[in-house]
Design a protein around this motif. Structure first.
Motif, PDB file in Angstrom:
ATOM      1  N   ARG A   1      43.003  48.796  32.411  1.00 22.30           N
ATOM      2  CA  ARG A   1      42.692  48.247  33.733  1.00 22.30           C
ATOM      3  C   ARG A   1      43.369  46.891  33.928  1.00 22.30           C
ATOM      4  NH1 ARG A   1      39.001  50.343  36.949  1.00 22.30           N
ATOM      5  NH2 ARG A   1      37.793  52.124  36.251  1.00 22.30           N
ATOM      6  N   SER A   2      43.360  46.063  32.888  1.00 18.39           N
ATOM      7  CA  SER A   2      43.988  44.743  32.998  1.00 18.39           C
ATOM      8  C   SER A   2      45.504  44.867  33.111  1.00 18.39           C
ATOM      9  CB  SER A   2      43.605  43.850  31.817  1.00 18.39           C
ATOM     10  OG  SER A   2      44.188  44.286  30.609  1.00 18.39           O
TER      11      SER A   2
ATOM     12  N   ARG B   1      34.543  43.934  40.942  1.00 20.47           N
ATOM     13  CA  ARG B   1      34.264  42.538  40.599  1.00 20.47           C
ATOM     14  C   ARG B   1      35.394  41.644  41.091  1.00 20.47           C
ATOM     15  NH1 ARG B   1      33.600  43.597  34.472  1.00 20.47           N
ATOM     16  NH2 ARG B   1      34.261  41.442  34.388  1.00 20.47           N
TER      17      ARG B   1
ATOM     18  N   GLU C   1      39.475  48.854  29.163  1.00 22.44           N
ATOM     19  CA  GLU C   1      39.560  47.507  29.731  1.00 22.44           C
ATOM     20  C   GLU C   1      40.993  46.987  29.668  1.00 22.44           C
ATOM     21  OE1 GLU C   1      37.010  43.407  29.714  1.00 22.44           O
ATOM     22  OE2 GLU C   1      37.387  44.310  27.745  1.00 22.44           O
TER      23      GLU C   1
ATOM     24  N   TYR D   1      38.455  39.087  40.743  1.00 26.01           N
ATOM     25  CA  TYR D   1      39.536  38.969  39.768  1.00 26.01           C
ATOM     26  C   TYR D   1      39.208  37.902  38.722  1.00 26.01           C
ATOM     27  CZ  TYR D   1      44.123  37.786  37.861  1.00 26.01           C
ATOM     28  OH  TYR D   1      45.167  37.509  37.012  1.00 26.01           O
TER      29      TYR D   1
ATOM     30  N   SER E   1      37.387  47.512  39.839  1.00 23.65           N
ATOM     31  CA  SER E   1      36.064  47.410  39.219  1.00 23.65           C
ATOM     32  C   SER E   1      34.981  47.025  40.214  1.00 23.65           C
ATOM     33  CB  SER E   1      36.087  46.380  38.081  1.00 23.65           C
ATOM     34  OG  SER E   1      36.285  45.072  38.624  1.00 23.65           O
TER      35      SER E   1
ATOM     36  N   CYS F   1      36.960  39.356  36.120  1.00 25.85           N
ATOM     37  CA  CYS F   1      37.331  40.671  35.595  1.00 25.85           C
ATOM     38  C   CYS F   1      38.617  40.551  34.778  1.00 25.85           C
ATOM     39  CB  CYS F   1      37.465  41.654  36.762  1.00 25.85           C
ATOM     40  SG  CYS F   1      37.610  43.387  36.254  1.00 25.85           S
ATOM     41  N   CYS F   2      39.742  40.864  35.367  1.00 31.73           N
ATOM     42  CA  CYS F   2      41.016  40.850  34.638  1.00 31.73           C
ATOM     43  C   CYS F   2      41.642  39.460  34.531  1.00 31.73           C
ATOM     44  CB  CYS F   2      41.994  41.821  35.290  1.00 31.73           C
ATOM     45  SG  CYS F   2      41.501  43.558  35.120  1.00 31.73           S
TER      46      CYS F   2
ATOM     47  N   CYS G   1      39.370  42.158  42.214  1.00 26.80           N
ATOM     48  CA  CYS G   1      40.273  42.533  41.128  1.00 26.80           C
ATOM     49  C   CYS G   1      41.043  43.790  41.512  1.00 26.80           C
ATOM     50  CB  CYS G   1      39.488  42.770  39.843  1.00 26.80           C
ATOM     51  SG  CYS G   1      40.579  42.842  38.406  1.00 26.80           S
TER      52      CYS G   1
END
Length: 127
Positions: free
Chosen positions: A36-37, A12, A33, A14, A10, A17-18, A6
């Motif tokens: 971040r997205s 994680r 959140e 993608y 993060s 996550c986003c 991502c």
């Protein structure tokens, strides 16, 4: 099979996550959140997501959100997330691939809850 990391940093994938936020499969649960997205959406040039998550009062008109094809978002550091504000530094590269210039954008971003979902209102950008 390698999972795409991502862009939000993060650690994680993608898709875990986003990605679900961008696809509309779920909503951001916190201002951090959402921020971040939105960073990931800038990195992926996803104007639709950015416009969907912008407060209607401050949202640009369709067509006004233009991406610089020579700018690549390369890192994100959240420095503070309290209440409905998030402070962050976004790192970027710009220019030709062979000789990129590095830069950073620091912002104190404000968010609001509308209709049960978080939206970006505006932010103060610092040098």
């Amino acid at each position: 099979m390698t999972l795409e990391p991502c862009p939000c940093g993060s650690g994680r994938a993608y898709a875990a996550c986003c990605g679900p936020l961008h696809a509309g499969a779920r909503l951001a649960e916190t201002p951090e959140e959402l921020m971040r997205s939105r960073y990931s959406a800038y990195a992926k040039h996803d104007a639709d997501y950015l416009l969907r998550t912008w407060h209607p009062r401050t949202r640009p008109q369709p067509g006004e959100l233009v991406f610089d094809e020579l700018l690549r978002w390369t890192g994100l550091e959240v420095t503070s997330a309290e209440g409905s504000t998030v402070d962050f530094v976004a790192i970027y590269e710009t220019g030709a691939t062979g000789a990129p210039m590095m830069g950073a954008l620091a912002e104190h971003a404000r968010f609001d809850r509308r209709g049960g979902r978080w939206v970006y209102v505006d932010g103060d950008v610092t040098a």
